[in-house]
Design a protein around this motif. Structure first.
Motif, PDB file in Angstrom:
ATOM      1  N   GLU A  34       8.850   0.510 -14.398  1.00  0.00           N
ATOM      2  CA  GLU A  34       8.945   1.049 -15.759  1.00  0.00           C
ATOM      3  C   GLU A  34       8.143   2.333 -15.909  1.00  0.00           C
ATOM      4  OE1 GLU A  34       7.833  -2.392 -17.982  1.00  0.00           O
ATOM      5  OE2 GLU A  34       9.918  -2.927 -18.439  1.00  0.00           O
ATOM      6  N   GLN A  35       7.017   2.399 -15.196  1.00  0.00           N
ATOM      7  CA  GLN A  35       6.192   3.601 -15.248  1.00  0.00           C
ATOM      8  C   GLN A  35       6.944   4.809 -14.670  1.00  0.00           C
ATOM      9  OE1 GLN A  35       2.551   3.006 -13.102  1.00  0.00           O
ATOM     10  NE2 GLN A  35       1.342   4.118 -14.644  1.00  0.00           N
ATOM     11  N   THR A  36       7.536   4.607 -13.478  1.00  0.00           N
ATOM     12  CA  THR A  36       8.281   5.701 -12.856  1.00  0.00           C
ATOM     13  C   THR A  36       9.534   6.027 -13.680  1.00  0.00           C
ATOM     14  OG1 THR A  36       7.471   5.185 -10.643  1.00  0.00           O
ATOM     15  CG2 THR A  36       9.530   6.405 -10.772  1.00  0.00           C
ATOM     16  N   GLY A  66      14.596   1.745  -8.753  1.00  0.00           N
ATOM     17  CA  GLY A  66      15.200   2.534  -9.820  1.00  0.00           C
ATOM     18  C   GLY A  66      16.054   3.632  -9.221  1.00  0.00           C
ATOM     19  N   CYS A  67      17.031   4.142  -9.962  1.00  0.00           N
ATOM     20  CA  CYS A  67      17.755   5.312  -9.459  1.00  0.00           C
ATOM     21  C   CYS A  67      18.030   6.272 -10.599  1.00  0.00           C
ATOM     22  CB  CYS A  67      18.993   4.935  -8.672  1.00  0.00           C
ATOM     23  SG  CYS A  67      20.435   4.604  -9.626  1.00  0.00           S
ATOM     24  N   TYR A  68      18.096   7.565 -10.232  1.00  0.00           N
ATOM     25  CA  TYR A  68      18.029   8.639 -11.218  1.00  0.00           C
ATOM     26  C   TYR A  68      18.922   9.796 -10.773  1.00  0.00           C
ATOM     27  CZ  TYR A  68      13.758   5.864 -11.303  1.00  0.00           C
ATOM     28  OH  TYR A  68      12.879   4.814 -11.281  1.00  0.00           O
ATOM     29  N   ARG A 124       0.819  -1.213   0.000  1.00  0.00           N
ATOM     30  CA  ARG A 124       0.000   0.000   0.000  1.00  0.00           C
ATOM     31  C   ARG A 124       0.854   1.264   0.000  1.00  0.00           C
ATOM     32  NH1 ARG A 124      -2.845  -2.478   4.018  1.00  0.00           N
ATOM     33  NH2 ARG A 124      -4.806  -3.476   3.393  1.00  0.00           N
ATOM     34  N   GLN A 125       2.080   1.157   0.544  1.00  0.00           N
ATOM     35  CA  GLN A 125       2.939   2.347   0.610  1.00  0.00           C
ATOM     36  C   GLN A 125       3.664   2.617  -0.709  1.00  0.00           C
ATOM     37  OE1 GLN A 125       4.660   0.512   4.364  1.00  0.00           O
ATOM     38  NE2 GLN A 125       5.093   2.668   4.769  1.00  0.00           N
ATOM     39  N   LEU A 126       3.604   1.671  -1.639  1.00  0.00           N
ATOM     40  CA  LEU A 126       4.370   1.771  -2.874  1.00  0.00           C
ATOM     41  C   LEU A 126       3.482   2.203  -4.039  1.00  0.00           C
ATOM     42  CD1 LEU A 126       6.531  -1.430  -2.398  1.00  0.00           C
ATOM     43  CD2 LEU A 126       7.255   0.950  -2.166  1.00  0.00           C
ATOM     44  N   PRO A 127       4.045   2.814  -5.116  1.00  0.00           N
ATOM     45  CA  PRO A 127       5.452   3.177  -5.290  1.00  0.00           C
ATOM     46  C   PRO A 127       5.832   4.452  -4.525  1.00  0.00           C
ATOM     47  CG  PRO A 127       4.179   3.911  -7.171  1.00  0.00           C
ATOM     48  CD  PRO A 127       3.221   3.172  -6.279  1.00  0.00           C
ATOM     49  N   LEU A 128       7.124   4.606  -4.300  1.00  0.00           N
ATOM     50  CA  LEU A 128       7.662   5.806  -3.675  1.00  0.00           C
ATOM     51  C   LEU A 128       8.924   6.224  -4.432  1.00  0.00           C
ATOM     52  CD1 LEU A 128       7.384   5.059   0.147  1.00  0.00           C
ATOM     53  CD2 LEU A 128       6.529   7.119  -0.967  1.00  0.00           C
ATOM     54  N   ASN A 129       9.121   7.507  -4.553  1.00  0.00           N
ATOM     55  CA  ASN A 129      10.316   8.011  -5.219  1.00  0.00           C
ATOM     56  C   ASN A 129      10.890   9.138  -4.364  1.00  0.00           C
ATOM     57  OD1 ASN A 129      12.296   8.493  -7.081  1.00  0.00           O
ATOM     58  ND2 ASN A 129      10.974   9.394  -8.652  1.00  0.00           N
ATOM     59  N   PHE A 130      12.051   8.894  -3.764  1.00  0.00           N
ATOM     60  CA  PHE A 130      12.694   9.890  -2.897  1.00  0.00           C
ATOM     61  C   PHE A 130      13.856  10.539  -3.650  1.00  0.00           C
ATOM     62  CE2 PHE A 130      11.225   6.739   0.351  1.00  0.00           C
ATOM     63  CZ  PHE A 130      10.365   7.573   1.050  1.00  0.00           C
ATOM     64  N   LYS A 153      21.842  15.704  -7.877  1.00  0.00           N
ATOM     65  CA  LYS A 153      20.463  15.357  -7.543  1.00  0.00           C
ATOM     66  C   LYS A 153      20.381  13.856  -7.724  1.00  0.00           C
ATOM     67  CE  LYS A 153      17.376  14.269  -9.843  1.00  0.00           C
ATOM     68  NZ  LYS A 153      16.938  12.872 -10.084  1.00  0.00           N
ATOM     69  N   ASP A 154      20.098  13.129  -6.657  1.00  0.00           N
ATOM     70  CA  ASP A 154      19.926  11.683  -6.812  1.00  0.00           C
ATOM     71  C   ASP A 154      18.562  11.270  -6.285  1.00  0.00           C
ATOM     72  OD1 ASP A 154      21.308  12.570  -4.477  1.00  0.00           O
ATOM     73  OD2 ASP A 154      21.863  10.535  -3.925  1.00  0.00           O
ATOM     74  N   ALA A 155      17.899  10.418  -7.068  1.00  0.00           N
ATOM     75  CA  ALA A 155      16.559   9.952  -6.710  1.00  0.00           C
ATOM     76  C   ALA A 155      16.553   8.431  -6.725  1.00  0.00           C
ATOM     77  CB  ALA A 155      15.526  10.499  -7.689  1.00  0.00           C
ATOM     78  N   TYR A 156      15.703   7.848  -5.880  1.00  0.00           N
ATOM     79  CA  TYR A 156      15.630   6.395  -5.747  1.00  0.00           C
ATOM     80  C   TYR A 156      14.161   6.013  -5.609  1.00  0.00           C
ATOM     81  CZ  TYR A 156      20.427   7.480  -4.501  1.00  0.00           C
ATOM     82  OH  TYR A 156      21.710   7.984  -4.512  1.00  0.00           O
ATOM     83  N   SER A 157      13.700   5.125  -6.479  1.00  0.00           N
ATOM     84  CA  SER A 157      12.289   4.742  -6.427  1.00  0.00           C
ATOM     85  C   SER A 157      12.136   3.278  -6.042  1.00  0.00           C
ATOM     86  CB  SER A 157      11.619   5.016  -7.780  1.00  0.00           C
ATOM     87  OG  SER A 157      12.112   4.143  -8.771  1.00  0.00           O
ATOM     88  N   PHE A 158      10.994   2.957  -5.412  1.00  0.00           N
ATOM     89  CA  PHE A 158      10.704   1.616  -4.920  1.00  0.00           C
ATOM     90  C   PHE A 158       9.339   1.174  -5.430  1.00  0.00           C
ATOM     91  CE2 PHE A 158      13.718   3.581  -2.133  1.00  0.00           C
ATOM     92  CZ  PHE A 158      14.664   2.583  -1.946  1.00  0.00           C
ATOM     93  N   HIS A 159       9.249  -0.107  -5.808  1.00  0.00           N
ATOM     94  CA  HIS A 159       8.069  -0.591  -6.516  1.00  0.00           C
ATOM     95  C   HIS A 159       7.716  -2.026  -6.141  1.00  0.00           C
ATOM     96  CE1 HIS A 159       8.726   2.860  -9.173  1.00  0.00           C
ATOM     97  NE2 HIS A 159       9.995   2.573  -9.004  1.00  0.00           N
ATOM     98  N   VAL A 160       6.422  -2.337  -6.371  1.00  0.00           N
ATOM     99  CA  VAL A 160       6.007  -3.722  -6.151  1.00  0.00           C
ATOM    100  C   VAL A 160       6.439  -4.625  -7.308  1.00  0.00           C
ATOM    101  CG1 VAL A 160       4.032  -3.181  -4.673  1.00  0.00           C
ATOM    102  CG2 VAL A 160       3.706  -3.280  -7.155  1.00  0.00           C
ATOM    103  N   ASP A 161       6.492  -4.065  -8.513  1.00  0.00           N
ATOM    104  CA  ASP A 161       6.859  -4.919  -9.641  1.00  0.00           C
ATOM    105  C   ASP A 161       7.523  -4.110 -10.753  1.00  0.00           C
ATOM    106  OD1 ASP A 161       4.785  -3.546 -10.809  1.00  0.00           O
ATOM    107  OD2 ASP A 161       3.363  -5.214 -10.666  1.00  0.00           O
TER     108      ASP A 161
END
Lengths: 569, 569
Positions: B171-173, B438-440, B126-132, B158-166
């Motif tokens: 791919e969407q983020t 993911g990381c950006y 429920r907490q996902l996705p998240l992108n910090f 600038k560094d970003a890190y995203s977390f996902h269920v699948d």
């Protein structure tokens, strides 16, 4: 911001390691997360607070005419060797070697770097004065990091450094920084006090600390409630009351005081006030033995003692030294009959009929009087901390003592660094002169903790409006079950955004109690609750974070009402 | 801002150590000052540029739904040991010991820290996705820091890190970040290209680099001008032209080619096109000897070779190994008569009547043809870099090669870090699953240099309007001598401020030439000059930084004119 798109992470209980209330509440509210000893991640909620503080500081620094720059965090050792601080700074400085074995440090402060820039960039008096500042991550390797961001190792600091042709110009900028700091802390909404301070290891002459007043503060501050006077108790000058000594009320007596060594013990044992006892401390300096006399309820101030030339390097005498000199164990010392140099605190001169040690194990003397039982001391100095009830040094009232958290510190460094680093300029007549220098720090991240120490209740944080992560919380009841609630809550939320209100809509599928508790814990100053019953009458419930009880408002007027609250908080 | 209250510090000549034009211009314009190897202070002028870039990045990241936080720069070794990168990352990572001899590093990147936060904070799908994301000072201990902020050791990222269920969510983020980066670089005003990239040491699957196109760029990029295709030349797939081999035009001959070893030498010596020569490279892998065949004008792509299973750990053969296997010194190798395994690049199969080494010192063979003089190779792979003129892999045109400066990089890390650090969540059915990640990254400080590489002329920097330190420069002639000039300049300056124009008033007592040169060097996009002659007719002189010549404008209309320029730049 919608909670569903944000990251809230509150805790019911604070981790056991947190002692200070601000540390507990910051962890519980999820403002910060611990990464390691003295290392904290600022989570999105906490970072919003930090950025608001940063923004206020930046605006006021810019308004003051200071120019923002950004120096590297990593600094070459060579610069610190020029001022001699590479060795002096001690283990608080995190030293680093790069892959080529060159020495660097993670900057704990930036006097050397900015003085290097100044000596290379400033040639002429025409370029002066200049005041540079930065808002930057600093590192100090505290031996025992604790209290969360209050004494972290990595922290955010605003540091400014000014350069001048002469002291008059330095004093002008110093005063402008004093005013700027006052504006900053006022805008943030803190109860603070500017306090005369010791310049300590930074060197230089004049110095003020800015303290947020809070019971948990590490520093004790003497202040005069009827004037502007405030000083760190280590620095505050004690003023003689001007009382003349009373006549002796009876003959001096030697009384058995078995196992009663400290003044409080003796006072209680004999049934006399603590102020009636005399504290005798044995010290040595330059191979000379001294007895320092203080009133029993007063505390020695080492800094003041060290300012007396012949006691500059004094040390407390060991039990062996005391027995060798006085033939008496510690705890029963006194000035009567002791063959030692006597140094008395000024307040001692006003004592009469007092109690002191008899220089004999298990005995004290009572009804002791200067001029009768021992000579009036000749070496009299201010060697104690002020206490509540002392006269204010400015003569304008009676001192009180409060506790404070240091959040800012301004220094007149004078030429201490500029001279060592040869930061010079050409004056109007073409002569080379050393620049005068000032430096001005604010503990940016520490302000968050200090603000919480000063503003909280049993439910959690009460952020001042100017730095609250959000200004307003909208809590709809049954957002996920009632179309009407959802539609009205969304409309209100949208209207807030358009009005420029920094709003958090709690659109979670949570029980109302959970949402209320979170809003109170994280300290959002204003709250609107949208429930079905109220909505049917066109009403919403408003509650200010400090309000005793909620009240109902017409939904239609709620935006105007909140806007008014935000303006007039 | 008035120049008299600002700090301009321009140089006529760039320090000798600067090679790259952006480095020279940044030093000359006084945007940065060198503190040490790879360490730069951002002076007030440069920091204005950096902050504007930061602001654009922050706005677009927020718009994308990413949440800003701030992790510590100093990271405990333990986390890096969990992923094995404490040893793997190499000497680029600045390792540090604190006063208690605990190991830390100055974070070169933050995958470990954020994964640690994720595994502790994220429990449920429920907490996902998240992108910090964060905008932060990073440190990489480059072996040879150079090119100013382009390859500094301390830099802003600038560094970003995203977390996902699948993967679908990742791919969407990933796509959203791709779009966000495009918007960011477009808003900054850069000519850039998103380029398919190798995932390299970061691991994971898909990856794109964002390159600012500039001749001085370190990276070569293959792109198709008639389609969207772009890839790092190391990654771009070569496409066979589909040409059939020509018939042999004459008998194979052995020709003396004394001292002619490389393909270009031989081609020139024999008077044949370089494309007519065959390059033969000897390598070993798993104790087996191979000859790799390439067209003479093509370059070996080691990354591609390593993707061939039996060549994964190949090494170039030593001269001794070559002599032992072929009995011929390097420089005269060829596939004819050689008893070695042959691996040919795809383009080689289309060659006929070519020149190759004769496996005899000082001799080459000409008129060599597959099927006649040697068998058609069976092991045929894509083992070369693409070149201009190759077919685009998407079949939509002919490739061109350009050079780029990498300013952004996005990765689908998949579960590489999450698995090692056990960053898991409970899915809808209550099962524990590993998060996709993911990381950006964006090189914030590097963008300043890249923008200058792309935008400069002989006079200096031409900043894109969105990141220029000031939008407009007002230069009054004789500000200090003419009351009229001073009064009109001050009025115009004040009006600009009130209109929200970011303006710099040059109120120095300098010659006009000096003020013009400074404005051009520091790259302010618009300029208004107020002189007495024009003023008498109510005119001021306007010049855009890229304009061929100035033109006169009515003073009264100048604000409206500038506002229009700013809106439509």
């Amino acid at each position: 911001m919608r909670v569903s798109q944000f990251f809230l992470s509150t805790l019911k209980e604070a981790p056991a390691e947190a002692e200070l209330i601000s540390h507990k509440l910051m962890l519980r509210a999820g403002l910060i997360k611990r990464l390691g000893s003295g290392l904290y991640t600022w989570m999105p909620l906490g970072l919003r607070v930090l950025r608001k503080i940063e923004h206020i500081i930046r605006e006021e620094m810019n308004r003051s005419g200071a120019l923002e720059l950004m120096m590297p965090a990593i600094q070459p050792a060579e610069l610190w060797q020029e001022t001699g601080r590479w060795e002096v700074f001690g283990p608080q400085m995190l030293k680093i070697q790069d892959r080529h074995q060159h020495d660097y440090c993670f900057g704990p402060t930036h006097e050397e770097v900015i003085a290097d820039i100044a000596r290379r960039e400033i040639k002429s008096y025409r370029q002066l004065p200049l005041n540079f500042y930065q808002i930057q991550t600093k590192f100090r390797d505290e031996i025992r990091p604790r209290f969360g961001v209050m004494r972290a190792r990595e922290f955010m600091m605003k540091d400014a450094y000014s350069f001048h042709v002469d002291l008059a110009s330095l004093e002008q900028t110093y005063q402008r920084m004093h005013d700027t700091y006052s504006r900053i802390f006022s805008r943030i909404g803190l109860n603070f006090r500017a306090v005369a301070a010791d310049t300590g290891a930074m060197g230089g002459s004049s110095s003020h600390e800015f303290h947020v007043l809070a019971e948990s503060g590490e520093d004790a501050i003497a202040f005069c409630p009827t004037s502007d006077y405030a000083a760190n108790i280590e620095l505050a000058t004690t003023m003689p009351r001007g009382n003349t000594r009373l006549e002796p009320s009876g003959a001096m007596q030697k009384i058995a005081t078995p196992d009663q060594k400290s003044c409080p013990e003796v006072a209680e044992f004999l049934g006399v006030p603590l102020e009636q006892t005399l504290k005798t401390l044995a010290v040595t300096a330059n191979d000379q033995f001294y007895l320092l006399l203080l009133r029993g309820d007063h505390q020695l101030n080492e800094t003041k003692v060290r300012k007396i030339p012949f006691l500059a390097n004094f040390e407390l005498a060991s039990a062996e030294q005391i027995i060798a000199e006085i033939a008496c164990p510690p705890g029963y010392l006194g000035p009567v009959t002791a063959k030692a140099k006597i140094v008395a605190d000024k307040a001692v001169l006003e004592m009469s009929n007092f109690v002191c040690g008899a220089n004999e194990a298990g005995y004290h003397l009572t009804q002791v009087n200067f001029g009768r039982n021992l000579p009036v001391p000749e070496l009299v100095f201010d060697i104690r901390n002020v206490v509540a009830g002392d006269l204010s040094p400015d003569g304008k009232g009676i001192l009180e003592i409060c506790r404070g958290i240091e959040v800012g510190h301004i220094f007149q460094l004078r030429t201490k660094y500029a001279e060592k680093m040869q930061a010079t300029y050409l004056d109007e007549s073409g002569q080379t002169k050393v620049m005068e220098m000032g430096c001005y720090g604010i503990g940016v991240s520490r302000i968050v903790a200090a603000a919480i120490e000063q503003n909280h209740d049993a439910q959690g944080i009460i952020f001042p409006l100017s730095i609250a992560p959000f200004q307003l919380s909208i809590i709809p009841i049954n957002y996920h079950k009632s179309d009407m609630i959802r539609s009205e809550a969304d409309k209100l939320y949208q209207a807030c955004l358009e009005t420029g209100i920094d709003v958090l809509l709690d659109d979670r599928e949570e029980r109302p109690g959970v949402m209320f508790a979170d809003q109170e814990l994280i300290g959002i100053p204003h709250r609107l609750v949208i429930g079905e019953r109220g909505l049917k009458e066109g009403l919403v419930e408003y509650r200010g974070r400090r309000d005793e009880a909620p009240r109902m408002l017409p939904l239609k007027e709620s935006i105007a009402f909140i806007t008014q609250q935000l303006a007039g908080y």
